[in-house]
Scaffold this motif. Structure first.
Motif, PDB file in Angstrom:
ATOM      1  N   LYS A 195      10.507   1.500  -9.723  1.00  0.00           N
ATOM      2  CA  LYS A 195      10.035   2.860  -9.906  1.00  0.00           C
ATOM      3  C   LYS A 195       9.092   3.307  -8.795  1.00  0.00           C
ATOM      4  O   LYS A 195       8.954   4.478  -8.563  1.00  0.00           O
ATOM      5  CB  LYS A 195       9.300   2.976 -11.235  1.00  0.00           C
ATOM      6  CG  LYS A 195      10.193   2.852 -12.431  1.00  0.00           C
ATOM      7  CD  LYS A 195       9.392   3.102 -13.661  1.00  0.00           C
ATOM      8  CE  LYS A 195      10.268   3.101 -14.888  1.00  0.00           C
ATOM      9  NZ  LYS A 195       9.523   3.420 -16.083  1.00  0.00           N
ATOM     10  N   SER A 196       8.383   2.385  -8.185  1.00  0.00           N
ATOM     11  CA  SER A 196       7.380   2.799  -7.208  1.00  0.00           C
ATOM     12  C   SER A 196       7.236   1.777  -6.098  1.00  0.00           C
ATOM     13  O   SER A 196       7.632   0.632  -6.230  1.00  0.00           O
ATOM     14  CB  SER A 196       6.039   3.009  -7.900  1.00  0.00           C
ATOM     15  OG  SER A 196       5.587   1.802  -8.477  1.00  0.00           O
ATOM     16  N   ARG A 197       6.642   2.222  -5.013  1.00  0.00           N
ATOM     17  CA  ARG A 197       6.387   1.370  -3.859  1.00  0.00           C
ATOM     18  C   ARG A 197       4.932   0.951  -3.869  1.00  0.00           C
ATOM     19  O   ARG A 197       4.085   1.603  -4.454  1.00  0.00           O
ATOM     20  CB  ARG A 197       6.672   2.125  -2.565  1.00  0.00           C
ATOM     21  CG  ARG A 197       8.086   2.592  -2.451  1.00  0.00           C
ATOM     22  CD  ARG A 197       8.973   1.453  -2.074  1.00  0.00           C
ATOM     23  NE  ARG A 197      10.328   1.943  -1.912  1.00  0.00           N
ATOM     24  CZ  ARG A 197      11.376   1.177  -2.071  1.00  0.00           C
ATOM     25  NH1 ARG A 197      11.255  -0.066  -2.392  1.00  0.00           N
ATOM     26  NH2 ARG A 197      12.582   1.667  -1.910  1.00  0.00           N
ATOM     27  N   GLY A 198       4.616  -0.089  -3.156  1.00  0.00           N
ATOM     28  CA  GLY A 198       3.236  -0.521  -3.028  1.00  0.00           C
ATOM     29  C   GLY A 198       2.955  -1.732  -3.893  1.00  0.00           C
ATOM     30  O   GLY A 198       3.761  -2.122  -4.727  1.00  0.00           O
ATOM     31  N   LYS A 199       1.785  -2.300  -3.677  1.00  0.00           N
ATOM     32  CA  LYS A 199       1.426  -3.532  -4.365  1.00  0.00           C
ATOM     33  C   LYS A 199       0.268  -3.362  -5.328  1.00  0.00           C
ATOM     34  O   LYS A 199      -0.185  -4.315  -5.919  1.00  0.00           O
ATOM     35  CB  LYS A 199       1.046  -4.595  -3.321  1.00  0.00           C
ATOM     36  CG  LYS A 199       2.157  -4.914  -2.359  1.00  0.00           C
ATOM     37  CD  LYS A 199       1.666  -5.852  -1.284  1.00  0.00           C
ATOM     38  CE  LYS A 199       2.731  -6.011  -0.214  1.00  0.00           C
ATOM     39  NZ  LYS A 199       2.261  -6.749   0.941  1.00  0.00           N
ATOM     40  N   SER A 200      -0.241  -2.151  -5.479  1.00  0.00           N
ATOM     41  CA  SER A 200      -1.427  -1.932  -6.294  1.00  0.00           C
ATOM     42  C   SER A 200      -1.101  -2.002  -7.781  1.00  0.00           C
ATOM     43  O   SER A 200      -0.097  -1.459  -8.229  1.00  0.00           O
ATOM     44  CB  SER A 200      -2.046  -0.574  -5.985  1.00  0.00           C
ATOM     45  OG  SER A 200      -3.153  -0.336  -6.826  1.00  0.00           O
ATOM     46  N   MET A 201      -1.995  -2.635  -8.535  1.00  0.00           N
ATOM     47  CA  MET A 201      -1.853  -2.648  -9.992  1.00  0.00           C
ATOM     48  C   MET A 201      -2.413  -1.370 -10.601  1.00  0.00           C
ATOM     49  O   MET A 201      -2.268  -1.124 -11.783  1.00  0.00           O
ATOM     50  CB  MET A 201      -2.564  -3.857 -10.590  1.00  0.00           C
ATOM     51  CG  MET A 201      -4.073  -3.846 -10.426  1.00  0.00           C
ATOM     52  SD  MET A 201      -4.900  -5.281 -11.124  1.00  0.00           S
ATOM     53  CE  MET A 201      -4.950  -4.835 -12.837  1.00  0.00           C
ATOM     54  N   PHE A 202      -3.043  -0.522  -9.780  1.00  0.00           N
ATOM     55  CA  PHE A 202      -3.699   0.680 -10.272  1.00  0.00           C
ATOM     56  C   PHE A 202      -2.904   1.959 -10.067  1.00  0.00           C
ATOM     57  O   PHE A 202      -3.150   2.953 -10.726  1.00  0.00           O
ATOM     58  CB  PHE A 202      -5.062   0.842  -9.601  1.00  0.00           C
ATOM     59  CG  PHE A 202      -5.995  -0.282  -9.893  1.00  0.00           C
ATOM     60  CD1 PHE A 202      -6.608  -0.398 -11.127  1.00  0.00           C
ATOM     61  CD2 PHE A 202      -6.253  -1.248  -8.939  1.00  0.00           C
ATOM     62  CE1 PHE A 202      -7.468  -1.436 -11.399  1.00  0.00           C
ATOM     63  CE2 PHE A 202      -7.120  -2.298  -9.199  1.00  0.00           C
ATOM     64  CZ  PHE A 202      -7.725  -2.399 -10.443  1.00  0.00           C
ATOM     65  N   PHE A 203      -1.967   1.967  -9.125  1.00  0.00           N
ATOM     66  CA  PHE A 203      -1.186   3.181  -8.898  1.00  0.00           C
ATOM     67  C   PHE A 203       0.138   2.837  -8.236  1.00  0.00           C
ATOM     68  O   PHE A 203       0.283   1.809  -7.589  1.00  0.00           O
ATOM     69  CB  PHE A 203      -1.956   4.212  -8.055  1.00  0.00           C
ATOM     70  CG  PHE A 203      -2.165   3.834  -6.610  1.00  0.00           C
ATOM     71  CD1 PHE A 203      -1.296   4.273  -5.632  1.00  0.00           C
ATOM     72  CD2 PHE A 203      -3.239   3.046  -6.229  1.00  0.00           C
ATOM     73  CE1 PHE A 203      -1.488   3.938  -4.294  1.00  0.00           C
ATOM     74  CE2 PHE A 203      -3.455   2.710  -4.903  1.00  0.00           C
ATOM     75  CZ  PHE A 203      -2.574   3.155  -3.932  1.00  0.00           C
ATOM     76  N   GLY A 204       1.105   3.724  -8.426  1.00  0.00           N
ATOM     77  CA  GLY A 204       2.413   3.581  -7.801  1.00  0.00           C
ATOM     78  C   GLY A 204       2.712   4.809  -6.977  1.00  0.00           C
ATOM     79  O   GLY A 204       2.352   5.928  -7.362  1.00  0.00           O
ATOM     80  N   ILE A 205       3.340   4.611  -5.838  1.00  0.00           N
ATOM     81  CA  ILE A 205       3.688   5.741  -4.978  1.00  0.00           C
ATOM     82  C   ILE A 205       5.195   5.813  -4.791  1.00  0.00           C
ATOM     83  O   ILE A 205       5.888   4.806  -4.893  1.00  0.00           O
ATOM     84  CB  ILE A 205       2.984   5.667  -3.604  1.00  0.00           C
ATOM     85  CG1 ILE A 205       3.336   4.372  -2.870  1.00  0.00           C
ATOM     86  CG2 ILE A 205       1.498   5.830  -3.745  1.00  0.00           C
ATOM     87  CD1 ILE A 205       2.883   4.329  -1.434  1.00  0.00           C
ATOM     88  N   SER A 206       5.659   7.014  -4.503  1.00  0.00           N
ATOM     89  CA  SER A 206       7.084   7.200  -4.269  1.00  0.00           C
ATOM     90  C   SER A 206       7.426   6.771  -2.852  1.00  0.00           C
ATOM     91  O   SER A 206       6.574   6.746  -1.970  1.00  0.00           O
ATOM     92  CB  SER A 206       7.467   8.662  -4.475  1.00  0.00           C
ATOM     93  OG  SER A 206       6.892   9.459  -3.460  1.00  0.00           O
ATOM     94  N   ASP A 207       8.667   6.481  -2.661  1.00  0.00           N
ATOM     95  CA  ASP A 207       9.176   6.188  -1.328  1.00  0.00           C
ATOM     96  C   ASP A 207       9.177   7.489  -0.535  1.00  0.00           C
ATOM     97  O   ASP A 207       9.537   8.540  -1.061  1.00  0.00           O
ATOM     98  CB  ASP A 207      10.607   5.642  -1.454  1.00  0.00           C
ATOM     99  CG  ASP A 207      11.143   5.093  -0.162  1.00  0.00           C
ATOM    100  OD1 ASP A 207      10.986   5.757   0.882  1.00  0.00           O
ATOM    101  OD2 ASP A 207      11.723   3.998  -0.186  1.00  0.00           O
TER     102      ASP A 207
END
Length: 129
Positions: free
Chosen positions: A23-35
């Motif tokens: 569903k999202s990019r990135g490695k953060s457990m706090f937020f997800g970002i779109s491609d």
């Protein structure tokens, strides 16, 4: 891979267990970002430590969006003030103003936060008004 073969794979992809990385990019457990290739996100989902969720359409967020340079982001709509508190929020703020953040979530407990994480969310507070 030809389009016809890709289409045949769709049912097997849908049957796979849900994986947040899909569903999202990135490695953060706090937020997800779109491609970046998918463009802007329509809404921002906010998840509390108890699991309750609230979504705000980006087009409802008023300018200016405020960031104090380190630990607090304030977003306003016509009926809601959203205050996000944490540490090292500059990267998150940049993604918000680009309409790329899919979700932001509070940790379930303070012990779940890995030491040295770049961005850290402590609280998400809603004020009706």
């Amino acid at each position: 891979m030809p389009q016809q073969e890709e289409n045949k794979r769709i049912p097997t992809l849908l049957d796979q267990p849900r994986n947040p990385i899909l569903k999202s990019r990135g490695k953060s457990m706090f937020f997800g970002i779109s491609d970046e290739r998918t463009g802007n996100v329509l809404a921002l989902k906010l998840v509390s430590s108890t699991g309750t969720q609230r979504a705000v359409h980006y087009h409802d967020i008023h300018s200016p969006m405020d960031f104090n340079g380190e630990s607090e982001i304030i977003l306003l709509t016509s009926s809601l003030k959203i205050t996000i508190k944490g540490r090292n929020l500059e990267q998150l703020f940049d993604y918000i103003i680009q309409h790329r953040v899919l979700w932001i979530k509070e940790p379930q407990d303070s012990f779940a936060v890995p030491e040295g994480s770049e961005v850290e969310i402590n609280t998400i507070h809603f004020e009706e008004g």
